[in-house]
Design a protein around this motif. Structure first.
Motif, PDB file in Angstrom:
ATOM      1  N   GLY A 131      44.404   7.709  31.911  1.00 31.18           N
ATOM      2  CA  GLY A 131      43.615   6.542  31.513  1.00 31.18           C
ATOM      3  C   GLY A 131      43.738   6.209  30.035  1.00 31.18           C
ATOM      4  N   SER A 132      43.210   5.048  29.698  1.00 26.96           N
ATOM      5  CA  SER A 132      43.367   4.527  28.346  1.00 26.96           C
ATOM      6  C   SER A 132      42.346   5.145  27.393  1.00 26.96           C
ATOM      7  N   THR A 133      42.714   5.165  26.109  1.00 27.35           N
ATOM      8  CA  THR A 133      41.857   5.827  25.122  1.00 27.35           C
ATOM      9  C   THR A 133      41.734   4.981  23.863  1.00 27.35           C
ATOM     10  N   VAL A 134      40.517   4.878  23.358  1.00 29.00           N
ATOM     11  CA  VAL A 134      40.306   4.201  22.076  1.00 29.00           C
ATOM     12  C   VAL A 134      39.473   5.112  21.174  1.00 29.00           C
ATOM     13  N   PHE A 156      42.344  -7.042  17.986  1.00 34.46           N
ATOM     14  CA  PHE A 156      41.880  -6.546  16.693  1.00 34.46           C
ATOM     15  C   PHE A 156      42.039  -5.031  16.556  1.00 34.46           C
ATOM     16  N   LEU A 157      42.513  -4.386  17.600  1.00 34.28           N
ATOM     17  CA  LEU A 157      42.643  -2.930  17.560  1.00 34.28           C
ATOM     18  C   LEU A 157      44.012  -2.546  17.018  1.00 34.28           C
ATOM     19  N   SER A 158      44.085  -1.400  16.366  1.00 36.28           N
ATOM     20  CA  SER A 158      45.386  -0.909  15.904  1.00 36.28           C
ATOM     21  C   SER A 158      45.967  -0.028  17.005  1.00 36.28           C
ATOM     22  N   ARG A 159      47.290   0.050  17.011  1.00 30.90           N
ATOM     23  CA  ARG A 159      47.952   0.816  18.066  1.00 30.90           C
ATOM     24  C   ARG A 159      48.703   1.968  17.434  1.00 30.90           C
ATOM     25  N   HIS A 160      48.481   3.154  17.981  1.00 30.08           N
ATOM     26  CA  HIS A 160      49.160   4.356  17.492  1.00 30.08           C
ATOM     27  C   HIS A 160      50.358   4.626  18.401  1.00 30.08           C
ATOM     28  N   PRO A 161      51.433   5.251  17.863  1.00 25.26           N
ATOM     29  CA  PRO A 161      52.626   5.487  18.686  1.00 25.26           C
ATOM     30  C   PRO A 161      52.355   6.248  19.989  1.00 25.26           C
ATOM     31  N   THR A 162      51.275   7.023  20.054  1.00 20.33           N
ATOM     32  CA  THR A 162      50.980   7.756  21.294  1.00 20.33           C
ATOM     33  C   THR A 162      50.357   6.873  22.364  1.00 20.33           C
ATOM     34  N   TYR A 176      44.524   3.446  21.131  1.00 16.14           N
ATOM     35  CA  TYR A 176      44.001   2.291  20.406  1.00 16.14           C
ATOM     36  C   TYR A 176      42.991   2.782  19.376  1.00 16.14           C
ATOM     37  N   VAL A 177      42.921   2.076  18.243  1.00 20.49           N
ATOM     38  CA  VAL A 177      42.044   2.529  17.168  1.00 20.49           C
ATOM     39  C   VAL A 177      41.243   1.368  16.583  1.00 20.49           C
ATOM     40  N   VAL A 178      39.930   1.562  16.457  1.00 15.83           N
ATOM     41  CA  VAL A 178      39.120   0.646  15.649  1.00 15.83           C
ATOM     42  C   VAL A 178      38.972   1.331  14.300  1.00 15.83           C
ATOM     43  N   ALA A 179      39.725   0.866  13.323  1.00 12.76           N
ATOM     44  CA  ALA A 179      39.747   1.537  12.022  1.00 12.76           C
ATOM     45  C   ALA A 179      38.426   1.326  11.299  1.00 12.76           C
ATOM     46  N   GLY A 180      38.093   2.279  10.440  1.00 13.17           N
ATOM     47  CA  GLY A 180      36.836   2.192   9.682  1.00 13.17           C
ATOM     48  C   GLY A 180      36.894   1.059   8.680  1.00 13.17           C
ATOM     49  N   SER A 181      35.724   0.671   8.190  1.00  8.65           N
ATOM     50  CA  SER A 181      35.692  -0.444   7.254  1.00  8.65           C
ATOM     51  C   SER A 181      36.412  -0.043   5.967  1.00  8.65           C
ATOM     52  N   ASP A 182      37.080  -1.016   5.338  1.00  6.49           N
ATOM     53  CA  ASP A 182      37.832  -0.645   4.135  1.00  6.49           C
ATOM     54  C   ASP A 182      36.976  -0.720   2.874  1.00  6.49           C
ATOM     55  N   SER A 183      35.748  -1.250   3.011  1.00  7.60           N
ATOM     56  CA  SER A 183      34.849  -1.185   1.859  1.00  7.60           C
ATOM     57  C   SER A 183      33.463  -0.793   2.339  1.00  7.60           C
ATOM     58  N   PRO A 184      32.806   0.124   1.635  1.00  8.77           N
ATOM     59  CA  PRO A 184      31.476   0.558   2.071  1.00  8.77           C
ATOM     60  C   PRO A 184      30.517  -0.619   2.226  1.00  8.77           C
ATOM     61  N   ALA A 185      30.659  -1.657   1.380  1.00  6.86           N
ATOM     62  CA  ALA A 185      29.727  -2.775   1.463  1.00  6.86           C
ATOM     63  C   ALA A 185      29.855  -3.510   2.789  1.00  6.86           C
ATOM     64  N   SER A 186      31.101  -3.794   3.211  1.00  8.88           N
ATOM     65  CA  SER A 186      31.223  -4.536   4.470  1.00  8.88           C
ATOM     66  C   SER A 186      30.846  -3.642   5.645  1.00  8.88           C
ATOM     67  N   GLY A 187      31.035  -2.328   5.487  1.00  8.53           N
ATOM     68  CA  GLY A 187      30.591  -1.401   6.530  1.00  8.53           C
ATOM     69  C   GLY A 187      29.088  -1.417   6.669  1.00  8.53           C
ATOM     70  N   ASP A 188      28.393  -1.455   5.532  1.00  9.01           N
ATOM     71  CA  ASP A 188      26.930  -1.448   5.555  1.00  9.01           C
ATOM     72  C   ASP A 188      26.367  -2.689   6.219  1.00  9.01           C
ATOM     73  N   ALA A 189      27.146  -3.777   6.150  1.00 14.90           N
ATOM     74  CA  ALA A 189      26.649  -5.027   6.717  1.00 14.90           C
ATOM     75  C   ALA A 189      26.689  -5.024   8.246  1.00 14.90           C
ATOM     76  N   VAL A 190      27.310  -4.009   8.832  1.00 15.56           N
ATOM     77  CA  VAL A 190      27.393  -3.956  10.295  1.00 15.56           C
ATOM     78  C   VAL A 190      26.098  -3.342  10.844  1.00 15.56           C
ATOM     79  N   SER A 191      25.443  -4.052  11.755  1.00 17.99           N
ATOM     80  CA  SER A 191      24.161  -3.548  12.262  1.00 17.99           C
ATOM     81  C   SER A 191      24.379  -2.594  13.428  1.00 17.99           C
ATOM     82  N   ALA A 192      23.346  -1.823  13.707  1.00 21.26           N
ATOM     83  CA  ALA A 192      23.412  -0.887  14.838  1.00 21.26           C
ATOM     84  C   ALA A 192      23.601  -1.654  16.145  1.00 21.26           C
ATOM     85  N   GLU A 193      22.987  -2.833  16.209  1.00 17.88           N
ATOM     86  CA  GLU A 193      23.119  -3.642  17.427  1.00 17.88           C
ATOM     87  C   GLU A 193      24.572  -4.066  17.652  1.00 17.88           C
ATOM     88  N   GLN A 194      25.239  -4.434  16.549  1.00 14.14           N
ATOM     89  CA  GLN A 194      26.643  -4.838  16.663  1.00 14.14           C
ATOM     90  C   GLN A 194      27.509  -3.662  17.120  1.00 14.14           C
TER      91      GLN A 194
END
Ligand SMILES: Nc1ncnc2c1ncn2[C@@H]1O[C@H](COP(=O)(O)OP(=O)(O)O)[C@@H](O)[C@H]1O
Ligand SMILES: [Mg+2]
Length: 397
Positions: A170-173, A214-220, A223-241
């Motif tokens: 099966g698929s993995t993210v 929007f997902l990144s793909r690894h050679p294996t 699928y990957v949802v990469a972490g935010s590249d700046s702490p500020a934009s990461g903080d703006a993500v709510s728990a609901e989202q």
């Protein structure tokens, strides 16, 4: 069941609601909130109505607190408060989870509108519940967490993810929920075009097909949802989202692995609410082990330990004077996997190639493979021990 539970409202408004519901309502005085079990118990007694109206006898602050409690415990119930129209109040009320604000002299049409919207929301919620329960039967949502940083969460989550992706089951993210210092992409040598905050806005947040782009793909094949590249934009993500993202991914992927920030952030808690498995990690020293015990106690109190718990002790060092028996005694449970400190790990982190991507034979790779086997179906590999009966298993649950 009644359509409406109305508490602490004046008679005129009660009568309007009675008219709008053909008398299908329960009305109580504000004193009933003090009776054992409070509002949640009254909602249950009323047969879980779609709408709870908190009238003017319920002080505003109290009403907002009650709304939050209802929103958490019974999300399909819409709470409506009664107050004079005021834009600031509206905003505060909506933030607290109030669905509608009615003025004391609300018209029949306004009340009917409130009832219709509540019915619609309850239906949508029901659909979502049906979807949640229609996940693939072998679906796993695996949260990797620890009270402290630097104990190997990212190492374990990237290895598990790559291992599962390569297993062909099966698929993995893999989702990087470490909003401040997420380094999943670097541990996998990926340069992502998009990061987590991009996936929770716009079309990606509502359409699984768009989300996948929007997902990144690894050679294996991972699928990957990469972490935010700046702490500020990461903080703006709510728990609901985050919750919505995980629910969508859980639908699309057989395995969802979640790497987390240290401790119990809101993001980690919503992931745990959905988890089938928790990999709880600690380093093999006294503060680490004490922290593990504490976190486990807190999670048990919150009833957030998923069905499957896997305790992993990492970076153990025979020379630090702490025996595994000591650790198990301090934690109060058997450990499932013990990974020794080994330079192979730093090498793999630095090159961005997880140990399980290749057929490494060092002690940590063997331990990681044993952890991986816990998530694979009971196939021959597992029962005949393709990976061998490993010396690192020190206790069975
Ligand atoms: N068993 C181990 N032996 C040696 N180094 C390790 C081991 N596990 C993790 N590390 C190293 O420790 C550092 C922190 O690990 P990481 O997985 O990023 O922890 P976390 O995600 O919990 O902060 C990394 O540089 C990693 O290579
Ligand atoms: Mg990490």
């Amino acid at each position: 069941m009644s359509q409406v539970l109305i508490i602490g409202a004046d008679t005129a408004l009660e009568q309007q609601f009675a008219r709008a519901t053909d008398g299908d309502l329960v009305h109580l005085t504000v004193e009933h909130l003090e009776v054992h079990g409070g509002l949640l118990a009254r909602i249950e007694e009323a047969g879980f109505p779609n709408v709870v109206v908190l009238g003017q006898d319920v002080a505003l602050e109290r009403a907002l607190q009650l709304t939050q409690a209802v929103d958490l415990a019974r999300p399909s119930t819409s709470v409506v408060i009664v107050a004079e129209a005021d834009a600031d109040l509206w905003v505060t009320a909506m933030r607290a989870g109030v669905r509608d604000v009615l003025t004391p002299d609300a018209s029949l049409a306004e009340i009917t509108g409130v009832l219709e919207r509540a019915e619609e929301r309850a239906q949508t919620r029901l659909q979502a519940t049906i979807q949640e329960t229609s996940r693939q039967p072998d679906h796993r949502l695996i949260v990797v967490a620890s009270p402290k940083g630097g104990v190997g969460k990212t190492t374990v989550s990237t290895n598990l993810a790559v291992g599962l992706a390569q297993s062909g089951v099966g698929s993995t993210v893999l989702v990087d929920l470490d909003m401040q210092f997420g380094d999943v992409a670097s541990a996998l040598a990926l340069v992502p075009d998009y990061t987590l905050p991009d996936t929770v806005h716009g079309a990606a947040s509502t359409d699984p097909l768009v989300l996948k782009t929007f997902l990144s793909r690894h050679p294996t094949g991972l699928y990957v949802v990469a972490g935010s590249d700046s702490p500020a934009s990461g903080d703006a993500v709510s728990a609901e989202q985050v919750a919505r993202l995980l629910d969508t991914l859980a639908h699309e992927f057989r395995h969802v692995i979640v790497d987390t920030a240290p401790g119990l952030s809101d993001h980690t808690l919503v992931a745990l609410e959905r988890a089938t498995d928790l990999v709880l990690m600690s380093s093999g020293d006294v503060p680490g082990v004490r922290g593990l015990r504490k976190e486990l106690d807190v999670l048990r109190e919150l009833a957030l330990v998923p069905e499957e718990l896997h305790l992993v002790l990492n970076m153990t060092d025979p020379s630090n004077g702490l025996s595994l028996a000591d650790v198990e005694k301090a934690v109060g449970e058997p450990l499932d996997i013990v990974l020794p400190r080994n330079s192979s790990v730093s090498l793999s982190t630095n090159t961005g190639v997880p140990l399980l991507q290749d057929s490494n034979r060092d002690a940590v790779s063997r331990g990681l493979r044993e952890l991986l086997a816990r998530f694979l179906p009971d196939t021959e590999e597992r029962s005949t021990g393709l990976f061998g009966r490993l010396p690192f298993r020190v206790g069975a649950r």
